[in-house]
Design a protein around this motif. Structure first.
Motif, PDB file in Angstrom:
ATOM      1  N   ILE A  59       0.849  -1.173   0.000  1.00  0.00           N
ATOM      2  CA  ILE A  59       0.000   0.000   0.000  1.00  0.00           C
ATOM      3  C   ILE A  59       0.890   1.229   0.000  1.00  0.00           C
ATOM      4  CG2 ILE A  59      -1.947  -1.107   1.156  1.00  0.00           C
ATOM      5  CD1 ILE A  59      -1.009   0.207   3.732  1.00  0.00           C
ATOM      6  N   SER A  60       0.357   2.325  -0.468  1.00  0.00           N
ATOM      7  CA  SER A  60       1.181   3.504  -0.663  1.00  0.00           C
ATOM      8  C   SER A  60       1.518   4.237   0.620  1.00  0.00           C
ATOM      9  CB  SER A  60       0.486   4.461  -1.625  1.00  0.00           C
ATOM     10  OG  SER A  60      -0.736   4.872  -1.075  1.00  0.00           O
ATOM     11  N   VAL A  61       0.822   3.966   1.723  1.00  0.00           N
ATOM     12  CA  VAL A  61       1.063   4.709   2.950  1.00  0.00           C
ATOM     13  C   VAL A  61       2.055   4.016   3.877  1.00  0.00           C
ATOM     14  CG1 VAL A  61      -1.162   5.873   2.929  1.00  0.00           C
ATOM     15  CG2 VAL A  61      -0.949   3.662   4.037  1.00  0.00           C
ATOM     16  N   SER A  62       2.532   2.849   3.508  1.00  0.00           N
ATOM     17  CA  SER A  62       3.419   2.133   4.411  1.00  0.00           C
ATOM     18  C   SER A  62       4.856   2.609   4.286  1.00  0.00           C
ATOM     19  CB  SER A  62       3.345   0.629   4.146  1.00  0.00           C
ATOM     20  OG  SER A  62       3.928   0.342   2.911  1.00  0.00           O
ATOM     21  N   ALA A  63       5.577   2.508   5.381  1.00  0.00           N
ATOM     22  CA  ALA A  63       6.977   2.916   5.417  1.00  0.00           C
ATOM     23  C   ALA A  63       7.848   2.086   4.474  1.00  0.00           C
ATOM     24  CB  ALA A  63       7.502   2.848   6.839  1.00  0.00           C
ATOM     25  N   PRO A  64       7.653   0.732   4.366  1.00  0.00           N
ATOM     26  CA  PRO A  64       8.488  -0.022   3.426  1.00  0.00           C
ATOM     27  C   PRO A  64       8.322   0.442   1.986  1.00  0.00           C
ATOM     28  CG  PRO A  64       7.430  -1.514   4.956  1.00  0.00           C
ATOM     29  CD  PRO A  64       6.839  -0.149   5.189  1.00  0.00           C
ATOM     30  N   ARG A  65       7.104   0.798   1.594  1.00  0.00           N
ATOM     31  CA  ARG A  65       6.884   1.253   0.218  1.00  0.00           C
ATOM     32  C   ARG A  65       7.591   2.585  -0.017  1.00  0.00           C
ATOM     33  NH1 ARG A  65       3.565  -0.046  -4.552  1.00  0.00           N
ATOM     34  NH2 ARG A  65       3.387   1.927  -5.605  1.00  0.00           N
ATOM     35  N   LYS A  66       7.510   3.501   0.963  1.00  0.00           N
ATOM     36  CA  LYS A  66       8.191   4.776   0.828  1.00  0.00           C
ATOM     37  C   LYS A  66       9.696   4.569   0.765  1.00  0.00           C
ATOM     38  CE  LYS A  66       4.634   7.363   3.250  1.00  0.00           C
ATOM     39  NZ  LYS A  66       4.291   8.043   4.496  1.00  0.00           N
ATOM     40  N   ALA A  67      10.219   3.647   1.573  1.00  0.00           N
ATOM     41  CA  ALA A  67      11.648   3.388   1.579  1.00  0.00           C
ATOM     42  C   ALA A  67      12.078   2.724   0.274  1.00  0.00           C
ATOM     43  CB  ALA A  67      12.021   2.511   2.765  1.00  0.00           C
ATOM     44  N   ALA A  68      11.212   1.856  -0.271  1.00  0.00           N
ATOM     45  CA  ALA A  68      11.547   1.174  -1.514  1.00  0.00           C
ATOM     46  C   ALA A  68      11.473   2.111  -2.712  1.00  0.00           C
ATOM     47  CB  ALA A  68      10.611  -0.007  -1.728  1.00  0.00           C
ATOM     48  N   ALA A  69      10.790   3.237  -2.567  1.00  0.00           N
ATOM     49  CA  ALA A  69      10.642   4.173  -3.672  1.00  0.00           C
ATOM     50  C   ALA A  69      11.911   4.983  -3.910  1.00  0.00           C
ATOM     51  CB  ALA A  69       9.468   5.111  -3.406  1.00  0.00           C
ATOM     52  N   GLY A  70      12.968   4.691  -3.172  1.00  0.00           N
ATOM     53  CA  GLY A  70      14.226   5.369  -3.398  1.00  0.00           C
ATOM     54  C   GLY A  70      14.559   6.394  -2.330  1.00  0.00           C
ATOM     55  N   SER A  71      13.632   6.642  -1.398  1.00  0.00           N
ATOM     56  CA  SER A  71      13.922   7.609  -0.349  1.00  0.00           C
ATOM     57  C   SER A  71      14.668   6.917   0.786  1.00  0.00           C
ATOM     58  CB  SER A  71      12.630   8.234   0.166  1.00  0.00           C
ATOM     59  OG  SER A  71      11.822   7.245   0.758  1.00  0.00           O
ATOM     60  N   THR A  74      16.698   6.827   6.804  1.00  0.00           N
ATOM     61  CA  THR A  74      17.640   7.160   7.864  1.00  0.00           C
ATOM     62  C   THR A  74      17.327   8.501   8.506  1.00  0.00           C
ATOM     63  OG1 THR A  74      19.230   6.132   6.378  1.00  0.00           O
ATOM     64  CG2 THR A  74      20.084   7.040   8.385  1.00  0.00           C
ATOM     65  N   LEU A  75      16.953   9.484   7.719  1.00  0.00           N
ATOM     66  CA  LEU A  75      16.653  10.809   8.257  1.00  0.00           C
ATOM     67  C   LEU A  75      15.459  10.749   9.208  1.00  0.00           C
ATOM     68  CD1 LEU A  75      17.177  13.866   8.328  1.00  0.00           C
ATOM     69  CD2 LEU A  75      15.655  14.066   6.354  1.00  0.00           C
ATOM     70  N   TRP A  77      14.411   8.135  10.881  1.00  0.00           N
ATOM     71  CA  TRP A  77      14.847   7.395  12.057  1.00  0.00           C
ATOM     72  C   TRP A  77      15.618   8.318  13.009  1.00  0.00           C
ATOM     73  CZ3 TRP A  77      19.385   6.037  14.501  1.00  0.00           C
ATOM     74  CH2 TRP A  77      19.311   4.994  15.418  1.00  0.00           C
ATOM     75  N   THR A  78      16.486   9.154  12.452  1.00  0.00           N
ATOM     76  CA  THR A  78      17.252  10.097  13.271  1.00  0.00           C
ATOM     77  C   THR A  78      16.328  11.109  13.946  1.00  0.00           C
ATOM     78  OG1 THR A  78      19.102   9.847  11.740  1.00  0.00           O
ATOM     79  CG2 THR A  78      19.169  11.724  13.224  1.00  0.00           C
ATOM     80  N   ILE A  79      15.355  11.627  13.208  1.00  0.00           N
ATOM     81  CA  ILE A  79      14.410  12.597  13.786  1.00  0.00           C
ATOM     82  C   ILE A  79      13.596  11.948  14.902  1.00  0.00           C
ATOM     83  CG2 ILE A  79      12.372  13.997  13.290  1.00  0.00           C
ATOM     84  CD1 ILE A  79      13.560  14.465  10.486  1.00  0.00           C
ATOM     85  N   GLU A  80      13.179  10.698  14.711  1.00  0.00           N
ATOM     86  CA  GLU A  80      12.436   9.987  15.751  1.00  0.00           C
ATOM     87  C   GLU A  80      13.260   9.866  17.027  1.00  0.00           C
ATOM     88  OE1 GLU A  80      11.398   6.243  14.016  1.00  0.00           O
ATOM     89  OE2 GLU A  80       9.752   7.084  12.849  1.00  0.00           O
ATOM     90  N   ARG A  81      14.538   9.567  16.891  1.00  0.00           N
ATOM     91  CA  ARG A  81      15.411   9.430  18.062  1.00  0.00           C
ATOM     92  C   ARG A  81      15.658  10.776  18.737  1.00  0.00           C
ATOM     93  NH1 ARG A  81      13.381   5.987  16.714  1.00  0.00           N
ATOM     94  NH2 ARG A  81      13.905   3.836  16.477  1.00  0.00           N
ATOM     95  N   VAL A  82      15.782  11.836  17.948  1.00  0.00           N
ATOM     96  CA  VAL A  82      15.983  13.176  18.518  1.00  0.00           C
ATOM     97  C   VAL A  82      14.740  13.600  19.304  1.00  0.00           C
ATOM     98  CG1 VAL A  82      16.242  15.624  17.911  1.00  0.00           C
ATOM     99  CG2 VAL A  82      17.717  13.918  16.850  1.00  0.00           C
TER     100      VAL A  82
END
Length: 183
Positions: A59-71, A74-75, A77-82
């Motif tokens: 589905i288009s709203v999932s994180a794996p699909r967004k990550a697989a789209a070339g984006s 890491t950024l 993940w870093t913002i979540e930790r901050v």
């Protein structure tokens, strides 16, 4: 699927063909891999001949699909930790020196932190292969609506009432009827 690849390689008795059949490129979907493997197969495996539909749907709203789209994820993940580490400073600061600015920062931090946590659960447990294509999208949209409504409600409380930290302090100060009778 791996068993069928081994069986195909064993039938051909050629290690090179086995390696070619097992090679998986990261950009191909599972249905494309299954279709290509079935076209190349000399002998159809017994268990996979009836499985023509893809097992995993994206589905288009999932994180794996967004990550697989070339984006790069890491950024984010870093913002979540901050934000998580920042909560360790924002929470005590909001209670030590209550103000609208610190209350707003606390509200934003807590809502976005909670949103990301629940979003991870939605993506993990509302897999389209398990619950279908519609329910994950509905759950994700509901999460966004609830997060925006929560943030709006907290901003309203900060602006038009005592503020978030002072409201929590007043809530903690409430004593029950049983405690008043004993005192």
């Amino acid at each position: 699927m791996s068993l069928s690849l081994v069986l195909r390689g064993a039938v051909r008795c050629n290690a090179a063909n086995l390696v070619k059949a097992a090679r998986i490129t990261p950009l191909k979907s599972y249905s494309t891999l299954v279709a290509n493997a079935q076209r190349k197969a000399v002998v159809q495996p017994l268990a996979l001949t009836k499985i023509a539909a893809p097992i995993a749907r994206e589905i288009s709203v999932s994180a794996p699909r967004k990550a697989a789209a070339g984006s790069s994820h890491t950024l984010l993940w870093t913002i979540e930790r901050v934000v998580s580490a920042g909560l360790l400073a924002v929470i005590p600061a909001a209670f030590i020196a209550p103000s609208q600015v610190l209350d707003a920062l606390l509200a934003i931090s807590v809502v976005i932190h909670t949103h990301w946590g629940v979003e991870a659960m939605v993506v993990d447990y509302m897999r389209p292969s398990v619950v279908g294509n519609v329910l994950p999208k509905v759950a994700h949209i509901a999460l966004i609506v609830i997060s925006v409504a929560t943030l709006g409600g907290l901003f309203y409380f900060i602006q038009n009432d005592v503020g978030l930290a002072n409201g929590i302090k007043r809530f903690w100060a409430i004593k029950g009827k049983d405690a008043e009778k004993k005192a």
